[in-house]
Write a protein that holds these residues in place. Structure first.
Motif, PDB file in Angstrom:
ATOM      1  N   GLU A 125       1.513  -4.982 -89.168  1.00 37.76           N
ATOM      2  CA  GLU A 125       2.584  -4.460 -88.416  1.00 37.76           C
ATOM      3  C   GLU A 125       3.950  -4.860 -89.544  1.00 37.76           C
ATOM      4  O   GLU A 125       3.746  -5.654 -90.033  1.00 37.76           O
ATOM      5  CB  GLU A 125       3.199  -4.291 -87.349  1.00 37.76           C
ATOM      6  CG  GLU A 125       3.803  -6.466 -87.410  1.00 37.76           C
ATOM      7  CD  GLU A 125       3.575  -6.759 -85.703  1.00 37.76           C
ATOM      8  OE1 GLU A 125       4.495  -6.179 -84.858  1.00 37.76           O
ATOM      9  OE2 GLU A 125       3.185  -7.956 -85.107  1.00 37.76           O
ATOM     10  N   GLN A 126       4.557  -4.002 -89.507  1.00 37.28           N
ATOM     11  CA  GLN A 126       5.837  -4.076 -90.880  1.00 37.28           C
ATOM     12  C   GLN A 126       7.141  -5.536 -89.873  1.00 37.28           C
ATOM     13  O   GLN A 126       7.576  -5.349 -89.099  1.00 37.28           O
ATOM     14  CB  GLN A 126       7.004  -2.659 -90.204  1.00 37.28           C
ATOM     15  CG  GLN A 126       6.661  -1.670 -90.752  1.00 37.28           C
ATOM     16  CD  GLN A 126       7.344  -0.793 -90.240  1.00 37.28           C
ATOM     17  OE1 GLN A 126       8.320   0.066 -89.216  1.00 37.28           O
ATOM     18  NE2 GLN A 126       7.477   0.412 -91.772  1.00 37.28           N
ATOM     19  N   PHE A 127       7.152  -6.458 -90.906  1.00 33.02           N
ATOM     20  CA  PHE A 127       5.796  -6.828 -92.111  1.00 33.02           C
ATOM     21  C   PHE A 127       5.116  -7.987 -92.421  1.00 33.02           C
ATOM     22  O   PHE A 127       5.829  -8.567 -92.859  1.00 33.02           O
ATOM     23  CB  PHE A 127       6.615  -6.437 -93.327  1.00 33.02           C
ATOM     24  CG  PHE A 127       7.563  -5.645 -93.171  1.00 33.02           C
ATOM     25  CD1 PHE A 127       6.848  -4.009 -94.479  1.00 33.02           C
ATOM     26  CD2 PHE A 127       8.583  -5.448 -93.516  1.00 33.02           C
ATOM     27  CE1 PHE A 127       7.665  -2.267 -93.993  1.00 33.02           C
ATOM     28  CE2 PHE A 127       9.664  -3.820 -92.654  1.00 33.02           C
ATOM     29  CZ  PHE A 127       8.907  -2.891 -93.382  1.00 33.02           C
ATOM     30  N   ALA A 128       3.669  -7.896 -90.770  1.00 34.07           N
ATOM     31  CA  ALA A 128       3.105  -9.056 -91.445  1.00 34.07           C
ATOM     32  C   ALA A 128       1.673  -8.715 -90.925  1.00 34.07           C
ATOM     33  O   ALA A 128       1.879  -7.855 -89.842  1.00 34.07           O
ATOM     34  CB  ALA A 128       3.678 -10.096 -90.071  1.00 34.07           C
ATOM     35  N   ASP A 146      -1.166 -16.809 -87.780  1.00 31.23           N
ATOM     36  CA  ASP A 146      -0.787 -15.770 -89.024  1.00 31.23           C
ATOM     37  C   ASP A 146      -1.092 -16.539 -89.940  1.00 31.23           C
ATOM     38  O   ASP A 146      -0.496 -15.659 -91.528  1.00 31.23           O
ATOM     39  CB  ASP A 146       0.474 -15.891 -88.686  1.00 31.23           C
ATOM     40  CG  ASP A 146       1.263 -16.886 -89.036  1.00 31.23           C
ATOM     41  OD1 ASP A 146       0.485 -17.605 -89.028  1.00 31.23           O
ATOM     42  OD2 ASP A 146       2.808 -16.744 -89.284  1.00 31.23           O
ATOM     43  N   MET A 213       4.673  -8.299 -97.242  1.00 33.60           N
ATOM     44  CA  MET A 213       3.946  -8.608 -96.513  1.00 33.60           C
ATOM     45  C   MET A 213       2.815  -9.505 -96.959  1.00 33.60           C
ATOM     46  O   MET A 213       1.864  -8.544 -97.259  1.00 33.60           O
ATOM     47  CB  MET A 213       3.133  -7.261 -95.424  1.00 33.60           C
ATOM     48  CG  MET A 213       2.662  -6.841 -94.523  1.00 33.60           C
ATOM     49  SD  MET A 213       2.652  -5.363 -93.743  1.00 33.60           S
ATOM     50  CE  MET A 213       1.263  -5.532 -92.885  1.00 33.60           C
ATOM     51  N   ASN A 318      13.242  -1.461 -87.679  1.00 32.95           N
ATOM     52  CA  ASN A 318      11.723  -1.402 -87.902  1.00 32.95           C
ATOM     53  C   ASN A 318      11.085  -2.459 -88.981  1.00 32.95           C
ATOM     54  O   ASN A 318      10.877  -2.407 -90.247  1.00 32.95           O
ATOM     55  CB  ASN A 318      10.705   0.154 -88.057  1.00 32.95           C
ATOM     56  CG  ASN A 318      11.121  -0.012 -86.478  1.00 32.95           C
ATOM     57  OD1 ASN A 318      11.205  -0.336 -85.477  1.00 32.95           O
ATOM     58  ND2 ASN A 318      11.237   1.511 -86.484  1.00 32.95           N
ATOM     59  N   PRO A 321      10.245  -8.176 -89.276  1.00 27.38           N
ATOM     60  CA  PRO A 321       8.807  -8.256 -88.293  1.00 27.38           C
ATOM     61  C   PRO A 321       9.361  -8.791 -87.131  1.00 27.38           C
ATOM     62  O   PRO A 321      10.109  -9.418 -86.797  1.00 27.38           O
ATOM     63  CB  PRO A 321       8.158  -9.212 -88.586  1.00 27.38           C
ATOM     64  CG  PRO A 321       8.637  -9.022 -89.909  1.00 27.38           C
ATOM     65  CD  PRO A 321       9.785  -8.774 -90.463  1.00 27.38           C
ATOM     66  N   ASN A 323       7.413  -9.632 -84.751  1.00 25.00           N
ATOM     67  CA  ASN A 323       6.506 -10.671 -84.125  1.00 25.00           C
ATOM     68  C   ASN A 323       6.914 -12.409 -84.337  1.00 25.00           C
ATOM     69  O   ASN A 323       5.799 -13.166 -84.085  1.00 25.00           O
ATOM     70  CB  ASN A 323       5.053 -10.546 -85.073  1.00 25.00           C
ATOM     71  CG  ASN A 323       5.029 -10.359 -86.085  1.00 25.00           C
ATOM     72  OD1 ASN A 323       5.903 -10.386 -86.663  1.00 25.00           O
ATOM     73  ND2 ASN A 323       3.784 -10.334 -86.063  1.00 25.00           N
TER      74      ASN A 323
END
Ligand code: CUA
Length: 346
Positions: A125-128, A146, A213, A318, A321, A323
């Motif tokens: 996902e952006q960015f990870a 991660d 990323m 966006n 990230p 998350n």
């Protein structure tokens, strides 16, 4: 005859040159050796073809060039030559069929399911990237990380998904790569064969943070992998990245937050944000020294956990990230908030 001699010499030199060049990074999987060999075979076959064409072109330009006084001269008209046409169709066709067969055999071999293989779910996902290890055995717990940990010599199948736009999951040292496409699960297999740390990169332009990323893959011994899995599964809540930031002597929360900012988060905050206090100068996101000025802890926490809730002027949604709430531990987030609050009050 002259063309032939020239062509053979040029091909030999070209092949020797091509094979001395070290084209690829370390071979860290069984797939890498097969793919590199395929590449070398393709080189050896295609160089004489390329050289052959160039030799004919250059030779003709030189040999049959127009001399003064020949402006109006033209050659004899030719109406095709069946034998030559059959040869120039058949030879490339045989070459292509042969190479395609070989490539197919290699592809089949490197994609073959192997016994004792494990699955890792990869989400871009952006960015990870996030790596999820499904529960191992009865009573086991799924582990999310991660950082990509893999045991040496154990076949792994990656099931790759995207939470937003198209990304591409690639560990260059493993060679294999595949797009992460929204709505699809794409897959590939590798068997890591070499201990070490390798880069996980995104190979599909996916937005402003594409270049950031980048994460780490560790190939470790099976015993070390088991220990890591047990530790992650035992940890309360989502697993922190690589164990989280170490508390510096004295236990100052803000000092620890600064460490999270520059080192522990993935991607690190400093990879995208300028913050004079932390000594970072990136410009993908807003300058935190400016946009956080006078802001309180609640605003800072929301900006980390829900980056789209309030967006700094001049930046689109966006980009950051979404998350960090799951890739950073609660302690790391608290420390980060404490640190940024201190900076904001300066
Ligand atoms: Cu994700 Cu580029």
């Amino acid at each position: 005859m002259q063309m032939l001699v020239l062509g053979v010499i040029a091909s030999a030199v070209g092949i020797a040159l091509a094979l001395t060049i070290n084209w690829f990074p370390t071979q860290a999987s069984t797939q890498a050796a097969d793919i590199d060999h395929l590449f070398n075979v393709l080189l050896v076959v295609s160089i004489p073809v390329f050289v052959g064409v160039e030799v004919v072109v250059l030779f003709c330009v030189w040999k049959f060039r127009m001399r003064p006084g020949e402006e109006l001269k033209d050659g004899v008209p030719i109406h095709g030559n069946t034998r030559v046409e059959v040869v120039w169709t058949a030879v490339p066709a045989m070459l292509l069929v042969g190479l395609c067969t070989y490539a197919y055999v290699v592809l089949h071999r490197i994609e073959k399911p192997l016994p004792n293989s494990m699955v890792v779910n990869v989400t871009g996902e952006q960015f990870a990237w996030t790596f999820e290890y499904p529960a191992q055995g009865a009573g086991g717990k799924a582990v999310t990380s991660d950082v990509l940990y893999l045991p040496k010599d154990r076949p792994v199948q990656f099931r790759v998904r995207s939470a937003d736009v198209i990304h591409d999951f690639w560990v260059p040292d493993f060679r294999m790569k595949i797009d992460a496409v929204p709505g699809l699960t794409t897959k590939y297999r590798v068997t890591p064969t070499r201990l070490g740390r390798y880069a996980v990169v995104c190979a599909e332009l996916c937005g402003l943070g594409h270049a950031a990323m980048r994460q780490n893959a560790y190939v470790v011994t099976p015993v070390a992998f088991k220990t890591w899995m047990a530790k992650q599964a035992g940890a309360a809540g989502p697993a922190p990245a690589g164990g989280g930031a170490k508390t510096p002597a004295g236990g100052d929360l803000a000092a620890r937050g600064r460490q999270v900012f520059t080192q522990s988060a993935s991607p690190t905050c400093g990879a995208c944000h300028t913050l004079a206090d932390a000594g970072t100068t990136a410009t993908t996101g807003p300058n935190l020294g400016q946009v956080l000025k006078g802001k309180n802890a609640a605003f800072i926490r929301q900006s980390i956990l829900q980056p789209n809730a309030q967006i700094a002027k001049g930046y689109g949604p966006n980009i950051m990230p979404p998350n960090f709430g799951s890739t950073l531990s609660k302690q790391d987030i608290d420390a980060l908030v404490a640190y940024l609050e201190k900076v904001a009050a300066k």
